[in-house]
Design a protein around this motif. Sequence first.
Motif, PDB file in Angstrom:
ATOM      1  N   GLN A 247       1.986  15.207   7.115  1.00  0.00           N
ATOM      2  CA  GLN A 247       1.845  14.301   8.248  1.00  0.00           C
ATOM      3  C   GLN A 247       2.428  12.932   7.935  1.00  0.00           C
ATOM      4  O   GLN A 247       3.146  12.331   8.750  1.00  0.00           O
ATOM      5  N   LEU A 248       2.142  12.425   6.722  1.00  0.00           N
ATOM      6  CA  LEU A 248       2.663  11.119   6.304  1.00  0.00           C
ATOM      7  C   LEU A 248       4.163  11.163   6.014  1.00  0.00           C
ATOM      8  O   LEU A 248       4.821  10.118   6.031  1.00  0.00           O
ATOM      9  N   THR A 249       4.690  12.340   5.750  1.00  0.00           N
ATOM     10  CA  THR A 249       6.117  12.457   5.437  1.00  0.00           C
ATOM     11  C   THR A 249       6.960  12.663   6.689  1.00  0.00           C
ATOM     12  O   THR A 249       7.942  11.944   6.910  1.00  0.00           O
ATOM     13  N   LEU A 250       6.578  13.611   7.513  1.00  0.00           N
ATOM     14  CA  LEU A 250       7.420  14.008   8.634  1.00  0.00           C
ATOM     15  C   LEU A 250       7.405  13.005   9.779  1.00  0.00           C
ATOM     16  O   LEU A 250       8.470  12.629  10.293  1.00  0.00           O
ATOM     17  N   VAL A 251       6.224  12.548  10.184  1.00  0.00           N
ATOM     18  CA  VAL A 251       6.141  11.697  11.375  1.00  0.00           C
ATOM     19  C   VAL A 251       6.884  10.374  11.185  1.00  0.00           C
ATOM     20  O   VAL A 251       7.755  10.025  12.002  1.00  0.00           O
ATOM     21  N   PRO A 252       6.614   9.592  10.129  1.00  0.00           N
ATOM     22  CA  PRO A 252       7.372   8.334   9.958  1.00  0.00           C
ATOM     23  C   PRO A 252       8.863   8.567   9.710  1.00  0.00           C
ATOM     24  O   PRO A 252       9.698   7.779  10.173  1.00  0.00           O
ATOM     25  N   THR A 253       9.209   9.637   8.983  1.00  0.00           N
ATOM     26  CA  THR A 253      10.621   9.910   8.703  1.00  0.00           C
ATOM     27  C   THR A 253      11.396  10.213   9.981  1.00  0.00           C
ATOM     28  O   THR A 253      12.488   9.671  10.208  1.00  0.00           O
ATOM     29  N   VAL A 254      10.831  11.071  10.817  1.00  0.00           N
ATOM     30  CA  VAL A 254      11.504  11.402  12.079  1.00  0.00           C
ATOM     31  C   VAL A 254      11.648  10.160  12.950  1.00  0.00           C
ATOM     32  O   VAL A 254      12.712   9.914  13.550  1.00  0.00           O
ATOM     33  N   ALA A 255      10.602   9.340  13.030  1.00  0.00           N
ATOM     34  CA  ALA A 255      10.653   8.129  13.856  1.00  0.00           C
ATOM     35  C   ALA A 255      11.731   7.171  13.361  1.00  0.00           C
ATOM     36  O   ALA A 255      12.498   6.616  14.164  1.00  0.00           O
ATOM     37  N   GLU A 256      11.828   6.975  12.041  1.00  0.00           N
ATOM     38  CA  GLU A 256      12.813   6.039  11.498  1.00  0.00           C
ATOM     39  C   GLU A 256      14.230   6.566  11.664  1.00  0.00           C
ATOM     40  O   GLU A 256      15.150   5.808  12.015  1.00  0.00           O
ATOM     41  N   VAL A 257      14.441   7.850  11.415  1.00  0.00           N
ATOM     42  CA  VAL A 257      15.785   8.418  11.544  1.00  0.00           C
ATOM     43  C   VAL A 257      16.267   8.357  12.990  1.00  0.00           C
ATOM     44  O   VAL A 257      17.420   7.995  13.264  1.00  0.00           O
ATOM     45  N   VAL A 258      15.387   8.668  13.926  1.00  0.00           N
ATOM     46  CA  VAL A 258      15.757   8.611  15.338  1.00  0.00           C
ATOM     47  C   VAL A 258      16.092   7.175  15.748  1.00  0.00           C
ATOM     48  O   VAL A 258      17.088   6.921  16.456  1.00  0.00           O
ATOM     49  N   ALA A 259      15.281   6.224  15.306  1.00  0.00           N
ATOM     50  CA  ALA A 259      15.531   4.822  15.647  1.00  0.00           C
ATOM     51  C   ALA A 259      16.872   4.346  15.091  1.00  0.00           C
ATOM     52  O   ALA A 259      17.653   3.683  15.794  1.00  0.00           O
ATOM     53  N   LEU A 476       9.192   0.373  13.197  1.00  0.00           N
ATOM     54  CA  LEU A 476       8.737   1.594  13.855  1.00  0.00           C
ATOM     55  C   LEU A 476       8.152   2.577  12.843  1.00  0.00           C
ATOM     56  O   LEU A 476       7.147   3.259  13.123  1.00  0.00           O
ATOM     57  N   ARG A 477       8.755   2.647  11.667  1.00  0.00           N
ATOM     58  CA  ARG A 477       8.230   3.531  10.621  1.00  0.00           C
ATOM     59  C   ARG A 477       6.820   3.116  10.217  1.00  0.00           C
ATOM     60  O   ARG A 477       5.937   3.963  10.055  1.00  0.00           O
ATOM     61  N   LEU A 478       6.597   1.821  10.031  1.00  0.00           N
ATOM     62  CA  LEU A 478       5.275   1.343   9.615  1.00  0.00           C
ATOM     63  C   LEU A 478       4.219   1.676  10.664  1.00  0.00           C
ATOM     64  O   LEU A 478       3.088   2.058  10.327  1.00  0.00           O
ATOM     65  N   ILE A 479       4.569   1.554  11.936  1.00  0.00           N
ATOM     66  CA  ILE A 479       3.615   1.860  13.005  1.00  0.00           C
ATOM     67  C   ILE A 479       3.243   3.342  12.979  1.00  0.00           C
ATOM     68  O   ILE A 479       2.060   3.711  12.992  1.00  0.00           O
ATOM     69  N   PHE A 480       4.241   4.209  12.941  1.00  0.00           N
ATOM     70  CA  PHE A 480       3.969   5.644  12.942  1.00  0.00           C
ATOM     71  C   PHE A 480       3.311   6.095  11.640  1.00  0.00           C
ATOM     72  O   PHE A 480       2.532   7.053  11.637  1.00  0.00           O
ATOM     73  N   SER A 481       3.625   5.430  10.551  1.00  0.00           N
ATOM     74  CA  SER A 481       2.990   5.774   9.280  1.00  0.00           C
ATOM     75  C   SER A 481       1.500   5.461   9.315  1.00  0.00           C
ATOM     76  O   SER A 481       0.669   6.249   8.837  1.00  0.00           O
ATOM     77  N   TYR A 482       1.140   4.335   9.898  1.00  0.00           N
ATOM     78  CA  TYR A 482      -0.286   3.994  10.011  1.00  0.00           C
ATOM     79  C   TYR A 482      -1.004   4.970  10.936  1.00  0.00           C
ATOM     80  O   TYR A 482      -2.133   5.393  10.665  1.00  0.00           O
ATOM     81  N   SER A 488      -8.228  10.505   8.194  1.00  0.00           N
ATOM     82  CA  SER A 488      -8.533  10.554   6.764  1.00  0.00           C
ATOM     83  C   SER A 488      -9.800   9.757   6.473  1.00  0.00           C
ATOM     84  O   SER A 488     -10.331   9.053   7.329  1.00  0.00           O
ATOM     85  N   GLU A 489     -10.276   9.873   5.248  1.00  0.00           N
ATOM     86  CA  GLU A 489     -11.485   9.163   4.840  1.00  0.00           C
ATOM     87  C   GLU A 489     -11.209   7.739   4.361  1.00  0.00           C
ATOM     88  O   GLU A 489     -12.111   7.040   3.914  1.00  0.00           O
ATOM     89  N   LEU A 490      -9.968   7.303   4.463  1.00  0.00           N
ATOM     90  CA  LEU A 490      -9.611   5.953   4.036  1.00  0.00           C
ATOM     91  C   LEU A 490     -10.069   4.937   5.075  1.00  0.00           C
ATOM     92  O   LEU A 490     -10.064   5.217   6.282  1.00  0.00           O
ATOM     93  N   ASN A 491     -10.430   3.723   4.610  1.00  0.00           N
ATOM     94  CA  ASN A 491     -10.736   2.648   5.550  1.00  0.00           C
ATOM     95  C   ASN A 491      -9.430   2.002   6.008  1.00  0.00           C
ATOM     96  O   ASN A 491      -8.342   2.349   5.532  1.00  0.00           O
ATOM     97  N   TRP A 492      -9.519   1.035   6.913  1.00  0.00           N
ATOM     98  CA  TRP A 492      -8.296   0.497   7.514  1.00  0.00           C
ATOM     99  C   TRP A 492      -7.432  -0.241   6.506  1.00  0.00           C
ATOM    100  O   TRP A 492      -6.192  -0.224   6.607  1.00  0.00           O
ATOM    101  N   TYR A 497      -2.448  -0.029   3.189  1.00  0.00           N
ATOM    102  CA  TYR A 497      -1.744  -0.070   1.906  1.00  0.00           C
ATOM    103  C   TYR A 497      -0.862   1.168   1.725  1.00  0.00           C
ATOM    104  O   TYR A 497       0.261   1.076   1.235  1.00  0.00           O
ATOM    105  N   VAL A 498      -1.379   2.341   2.102  1.00  0.00           N
ATOM    106  CA  VAL A 498      -0.571   3.561   2.037  1.00  0.00           C
ATOM    107  C   VAL A 498       0.647   3.420   2.942  1.00  0.00           C
ATOM    108  O   VAL A 498       1.761   3.831   2.592  1.00  0.00           O
ATOM    109  N   THR A 499       0.454   2.812   4.113  1.00  0.00           N
ATOM    110  CA  THR A 499       1.575   2.573   5.031  1.00  0.00           C
ATOM    111  C   THR A 499       2.602   1.642   4.403  1.00  0.00           C
ATOM    112  O   THR A 499       3.812   1.879   4.479  1.00  0.00           O
ATOM    113  N   LEU A 500       2.130   0.585   3.764  1.00  0.00           N
ATOM    114  CA  LEU A 500       3.024  -0.401   3.159  1.00  0.00           C
ATOM    115  C   LEU A 500       3.853   0.194   2.028  1.00  0.00           C
ATOM    116  O   LEU A 500       4.969  -0.262   1.757  1.00  0.00           O
TER     117      LEU A 500
END
Length: 574
Positions: A247-259, A476-482, A488-492, A497-500
């Motif tokens: 999920q973290l790999t495909l969604v941000p990658t597709v969004a960035e490549v398309v943009a 756009l990648r950062l938005i879709f990555s977040y 997940s069990e991570l807090n905001w 940080y994972v997004t960054l």
Amino acid sequence: MPHPLTPPRIYITSVEEGTVEDANAPRTNGGSAVAVEELNSGTSSVVIPSIDLAMALSKQQTGNDGALPLTSVSDSEWHPVRVVSGDEGGNGVPQLYTRPVSPNEHAMTTTTTTISTIARKCPALERNWPITSQPLALLIVFGLLWAIAYAILPTELSHPAGGLMRLMFLFVGAQACGILVSLTGLPDMLGMLFWGVLYANVGWADFTGYERVEVFLREMALVNIMLLAGLGLDYAALRSLFRFIMQLTLVPTVAEVVAVAVLSHYLLDLPWLWGVLLGLVETAISPNVVVTVLLRLKEERLGLNKGIHTLIIAMTSCNDVLAIFLFGVILGVIFSTGDLTSQILQGPIGIVIGLVYGSLCGLALLYVPSYHAKYTNGLRFTMAALAGTLSVVGSKKVGYPSAGALGCIVTAFVAGTGWRKRPPTECNEVSMYLDLLWKFLKPVSFSLIGKEVNFSVLEGETVLYGAITLLAAVLLRLIFSYLSTMGSELNWKEKAYVTLSGFPKATVQAALGPAALDLARSLNATDEYPRAQTVLIVTVLAIIMTAPLGALLMIKLAPRWLKQSKDERTDQYS
């Protein structure tokens, strides 16, 4: 009673009996003796039972009577001999004797003290020395290589004005600039990149006759990165976090490549396939920057409680593997010279060739050489590097360049997965050797990519629109990555940080950026030169704009966004 002026006598305590024997006493058991010169000048030598001396040298153990082993000691320790003093009221009671310091040892001690004093006065130097000493050592290695070449090669090859020496000085200068920039806290790759740009724009980047050497060095850098990416894929972590990682790999990658594809098509006048190619170059995450920061966070025990380190490393590896693989496929389609059917089949056939070749090489590395061979790790590294190199150069030879990248990655993944199943005592060090190789290829890669930036032919419009394309796509990648971290069990803060961690671009871009231009030159496809040059320029902008800022943000925000573990445990998924 000995005379008051009689000099002290020195004895080695018997290891067996634990007694101090008088030199005047008769020797028993017919034992042979060796003479030991007294350490104080002006005194006579005494005899010591040779069996005691041999036992002290071989066993190096402490006797029951307190005598120390016969070894070299520092000034603050006792020497393993006893002084029998009869004139200081000791009644023959043995006393320990301190070894005198020679002039050479005194000079060495003074030098060490001076270095320690400098280190205390410059804590930053002491703290950064383990890091800065490595590139400094590489700089010395480059210098020694040039000196050897100057001594044994013909004048036309070793002259500083020759093409080979110009290429050599490009790498040496890049390494030196990298060291200087790293002292400021910025990534050293920026200094290497700057040196390459400077080298080209002052007219020194004339490597006539060595163009193939330049291309081969770039290919070696790409092979190195792909092998490291393949070894970085942990099958156990992928299986436990598969859905989240995908999920973290495909969604941000597709969004960035398309943009990038859309914006570059309308702003930079790139065809759609070239826009997708540029997007695949830009979407890759720099493992060099990310892993370096994570190692620093691990020392501070930040982010170890929820498997954040494993998650980021797995996401980075999968992202790079996907980007490199699709880049090879699209590149093969762009430069395909056959009919429409062959262009359509170019990608699938390349995928099959890469999978088969990589699987066979990876399986071979599991059994050859033997796990019990003396030089197992060195042979594994050599075979893996050569297999990866053959995958890249051989795929171009057979007309399916898309198979090269995939063959490298699959080779490393299959072999690495099998190596991890071995006992800890048989752990492999191939990744360590590859990392050392990257220390040499890093200045090569970044200086060569900077060398392609020529201000005389650079258009301001290309730089402006390229920067706009890059900023919009990264945002756009950062938005879709977040958004991909939801559920997940991570807090905001941890999600942020994972997004960054997907922001820095550097290492993979340095390897992929010039690939299209090199292929266009090798095929003499002059019509594709401007497009390949545009891809390279935007790649340089991506490195300059994201690498230092991404590393700085990850370091500064980690104490605020990540929790610190109280114990020394490692990542729960590692």
